[in-house]
Design a protein around this motif. Sequence first.
Motif, PDB file in Angstrom:
ATOM      1  N   TYR A  35       0.828  -1.206   0.000  1.00 38.68           N
ATOM      2  CA  TYR A  35       0.000   0.000   0.000  1.00 38.68           C
ATOM      3  C   TYR A  35       0.865   1.261   0.000  1.00 38.68           C
ATOM      4  N   ALA A  36       1.922   1.253   0.790  1.00 39.75           N
ATOM      5  CA  ALA A  36       2.796   2.429   0.848  1.00 39.75           C
ATOM      6  C   ALA A  36       3.478   2.664  -0.498  1.00 39.75           C
ATOM      7  N   HIS A  37       3.918   1.594  -1.136  1.00 43.66           N
ATOM      8  CA  HIS A  37       4.558   1.746  -2.446  1.00 43.66           C
ATOM      9  C   HIS A  37       3.562   2.232  -3.488  1.00 43.66           C
ATOM     10  N   HIS A  38       2.329   1.723  -3.443  1.00 44.22           N
ATOM     11  CA  HIS A  38       1.325   2.128  -4.423  1.00 44.22           C
ATOM     12  C   HIS A  38       0.995   3.610  -4.284  1.00 44.22           C
ATOM     13  N   ASP A  39       0.875   4.085  -3.051  1.00 45.01           N
ATOM     14  CA  ASP A  39       0.613   5.506  -2.837  1.00 45.01           C
ATOM     15  C   ASP A  39       1.779   6.359  -3.338  1.00 45.01           C
ATOM     16  N   TRP A  40       2.995   5.932  -3.024  1.00 42.48           N
ATOM     17  CA  TRP A  40       4.171   6.684  -3.468  1.00 42.48           C
ATOM     18  C   TRP A  40       4.273   6.710  -4.991  1.00 42.48           C
ATOM     19  N   TRP A  41       3.970   5.591  -5.635  1.00 47.97           N
ATOM     20  CA  TRP A  41       4.078   5.510  -7.088  1.00 47.97           C
ATOM     21  C   TRP A  41       3.040   6.395  -7.775  1.00 47.97           C
ATOM     22  N   ARG A  42       1.827   6.421  -7.280  1.00 48.71           N
ATOM     23  CA  ARG A  42       0.788   7.232  -7.904  1.00 48.71           C
ATOM     24  C   ARG A  42       1.088   8.728  -7.747  1.00 48.71           C
ATOM     25  N   VAL A  43       1.562   9.114  -6.582  1.00 46.85           N
ATOM     26  CA  VAL A  43       1.921  10.521  -6.385  1.00 46.85           C
ATOM     27  C   VAL A  43       3.070  10.909  -7.303  1.00 46.85           C
ATOM     28  N   ARG A  44       4.025  10.026  -7.459  1.00 45.82           N
ATOM     29  CA  ARG A  44       5.183  10.302  -8.310  1.00 45.82           C
ATOM     30  C   ARG A  44       4.766  10.417  -9.768  1.00 45.82           C
ATOM     31  N   GLN A  45       3.887   9.516 -10.230  1.00 45.55           N
ATOM     32  CA  GLN A  45       3.452   9.561 -11.617  1.00 45.55           C
ATOM     33  C   GLN A  45       2.522  10.737 -11.893  1.00 45.55           C
ATOM     34  N   ALA A  46       1.817  11.193 -10.876  1.00 45.18           N
ATOM     35  CA  ALA A  46       0.922  12.340 -11.058  1.00 45.18           C
ATOM     36  C   ALA A  46       1.686  13.655 -11.186  1.00 45.18           C
ATOM     37  N   GLY A  47       2.967  13.639 -10.877  1.00 44.35           N
ATOM     38  CA  GLY A  47       3.768  14.851 -10.996  1.00 44.35           C
ATOM     39  C   GLY A  47       3.640  15.790  -9.825  1.00 44.35           C
ATOM     40  N   THR A  48       3.077  15.291  -8.731  1.00 45.65           N
ATOM     41  CA  THR A  48       2.935  16.123  -7.526  1.00 45.65           C
ATOM     42  C   THR A  48       3.576  15.389  -6.351  1.00 45.65           C
ATOM     43  N   PRO A  49       4.894  15.358  -6.283  1.00 50.73           N
ATOM     44  CA  PRO A  49       5.564  14.629  -5.203  1.00 50.73           C
ATOM     45  C   PRO A  49       5.138  15.130  -3.833  1.00 50.73           C
ATOM     46  N   ASP A  50       4.929  14.189  -2.941  1.00 51.51           N
ATOM     47  CA  ASP A  50       4.536  14.504  -1.568  1.00 51.51           C
ATOM     48  C   ASP A  50       5.612  13.958  -0.637  1.00 51.51           C
ATOM     49  N   PRO A  51       6.382  14.813   0.006  1.00 48.26           N
ATOM     50  CA  PRO A  51       7.452  14.325   0.890  1.00 48.26           C
ATOM     51  C   PRO A  51       6.939  13.425   2.003  1.00 48.26           C
ATOM     52  N   ALA A  52       5.725  13.674   2.486  1.00 44.03           N
ATOM     53  CA  ALA A  52       5.188  12.851   3.569  1.00 44.03           C
ATOM     54  C   ALA A  52       4.928  11.421   3.091  1.00 44.03           C
ATOM     55  N   VAL A  53       4.382  11.285   1.866  1.00 44.31           N
ATOM     56  CA  VAL A  53       4.121   9.954   1.315  1.00 44.31           C
ATOM     57  C   VAL A  53       5.433   9.221   1.057  1.00 44.31           C
ATOM     58  N   ALA A  54       6.422   9.928   0.507  1.00 50.13           N
ATOM     59  CA  ALA A  54       7.721   9.309   0.248  1.00 50.13           C
ATOM     60  C   ALA A  54       8.403   8.886   1.546  1.00 50.13           C
ATOM     61  N   ALA A  55       8.292   9.725   2.562  1.00 51.44           N
ATOM     62  CA  ALA A  55       8.910   9.387   3.846  1.00 51.44           C
ATOM     63  C   ALA A  55       8.227   8.175   4.475  1.00 51.44           C
ATOM     64  N   GLU A  56       6.899   8.106   4.340  1.00 53.27           N
ATOM     65  CA  GLU A  56       6.178   6.951   4.879  1.00 53.27           C
ATOM     66  C   GLU A  56       6.588   5.667   4.169  1.00 53.27           C
ATOM     67  N   TYR A  57       6.734   5.752   2.843  1.00 51.06           N
ATOM     68  CA  TYR A  57       7.156   4.563   2.088  1.00 51.06           C
ATOM     69  C   TYR A  57       8.566   4.133   2.493  1.00 51.06           C
ATOM     70  N   ASP A  58       9.472   5.092   2.615  1.00 51.24           N
ATOM     71  CA  ASP A  58      10.844   4.755   3.022  1.00 51.24           C
ATOM     72  C   ASP A  58      10.866   4.128   4.414  1.00 51.24           C
ATOM     73  N   LEU A  59      10.023   4.656   5.306  1.00 52.35           N
ATOM     74  CA  LEU A  59       9.988   4.126   6.670  1.00 52.35           C
ATOM     75  C   LEU A  59       9.452   2.696   6.693  1.00 52.35           C
ATOM     76  N   VAL A  60       8.367   2.468   5.940  1.00 50.38           N
ATOM     77  CA  VAL A  60       7.776   1.132   5.916  1.00 50.38           C
ATOM     78  C   VAL A  60       8.736   0.135   5.270  1.00 50.38           C
ATOM     79  N   ARG A  61       9.379   0.550   4.186  1.00 47.04           N
ATOM     80  CA  ARG A  61      10.299  -0.364   3.509  1.00 47.04           C
ATOM     81  C   ARG A  61      11.513  -0.681   4.387  1.00 47.04           C
ATOM     82  N   ALA A  62      12.033   0.327   5.066  1.00 44.13           N
ATOM     83  CA  ALA A  62      13.180   0.087   5.944  1.00 44.13           C
ATOM     84  C   ALA A  62      12.818  -0.880   7.066  1.00 44.13           C
ATOM     85  N   GLY A  63      11.617  -0.719   7.636  1.00 42.80           N
ATOM     86  CA  GLY A  63      11.198  -1.639   8.690  1.00 42.80           C
ATOM     87  C   GLY A  63      10.976  -3.047   8.178  1.00 42.80           C
ATOM     88  N   PHE A  64      10.416  -3.151   6.971  1.00 43.63           N
ATOM     89  CA  PHE A  64      10.183  -4.476   6.389  1.00 43.63           C
ATOM     90  C   PHE A  64      11.502  -5.180   6.087  1.00 43.63           C
TER      91      PHE A  64
END
Length: 352
Positions: A35-64
């Motif tokens: 879910y975190a990766h999907h949210d990060w990917w959609r924001v990235r493809q939409a051209g509106t990067p969100d630092p909070a979404v990217a940080a959440e994805y990095d945090l979840v991936r690092a923990g995993f």
Amino acid sequence: MTELIQPLSDVAPMRQVPAQPRSPARPPSFTELVYAHHDWWRVRQAGTPDPAVAAEYDLVRAGFEAAHGRIVRAYWCSHVESAVALTEKKRFRGLLAPTYGFHRESDWATKNDPDVTSELHRCDTLAVRAKAVLTGVRQRICLDLAISSAAHLLSLVDERAGAGDKTRTAAALEREHAAISEATSYYHEAANGQAQLVYFGGIATVTLALAGIAAGWLAISWAAPVAALAAGAVGAFVSVIQRINSGKFDLEYDVGGPYAFFLGGLRPLIGGAFATVITFAFDGGLLHVPVAAGESTDHRRLALLVLAFLAGFSERWAQDTLTSVLPGAAESSPKSKTAQKGAGREQRSSDE
């Protein structure tokens, strides 16, 4: 590291999912990572990067990855929240072989595609068996084959979600079915070969132990049963090697290595037992050693060793030889022949 992402043809509105509190003691699951990766990917493809979404994805991936190991191969769908990944976790700073993990999240996304679901289940089964049974490079190859097929299957689900060509998807599904069948065949061959090594270790260990005990005993004094025990164990050992080289030696590999080692250890014991009984039969006069009466004692001992080796090499020959000394065995053959002749005469008379 290999990561594949199906490109987006269009970007759907961003889902607003409330953040779920996570205990520091509980690592994030693969579902949360998807879910975190999907949210990060959609924001990235939409051209509106969100630092909070990217940080959440990095945090979840690092923990995993801290809990399951580094993601070495992955496929992330773009139209649906689905993914498959292979992780590698080092042990003792790389001194021991790493452990691999096969992770998939797609059941809810494939509920309307039973054909894809069935093939993905085959990938899961292959990965589970490879992780539990195989070791080393065989395990890594089998897991790579499983995740490759799972990634291709998820790409079909993603393509259907993006209104892909159904005819092309059906043809691709048939190809993946054949690929998974080939991967399963590789697993069977690899698992059987690995079980043969463990089985060989068991039979070699017991054979060496029996040979060592017999050598120490015979160095002191001659004992025909002890010599026969060692010769029968060696015969069983040679028999197993011959069957392995012929490619006609299949084992139950899903039962685990210790059981295969145990079965291998039984083989020389059985061969030695048959050889010992055969020796007793010759010494007791039930059977006669095929040597001349005037031969020396050394020649008779060598003949007994050859017979003991044959008893361990071929259990069927040993059983037939021992059965031939039974009183009823010699009488059964003439009776059976007479019965067969009588049946033949009755058949001819009925034909006339």
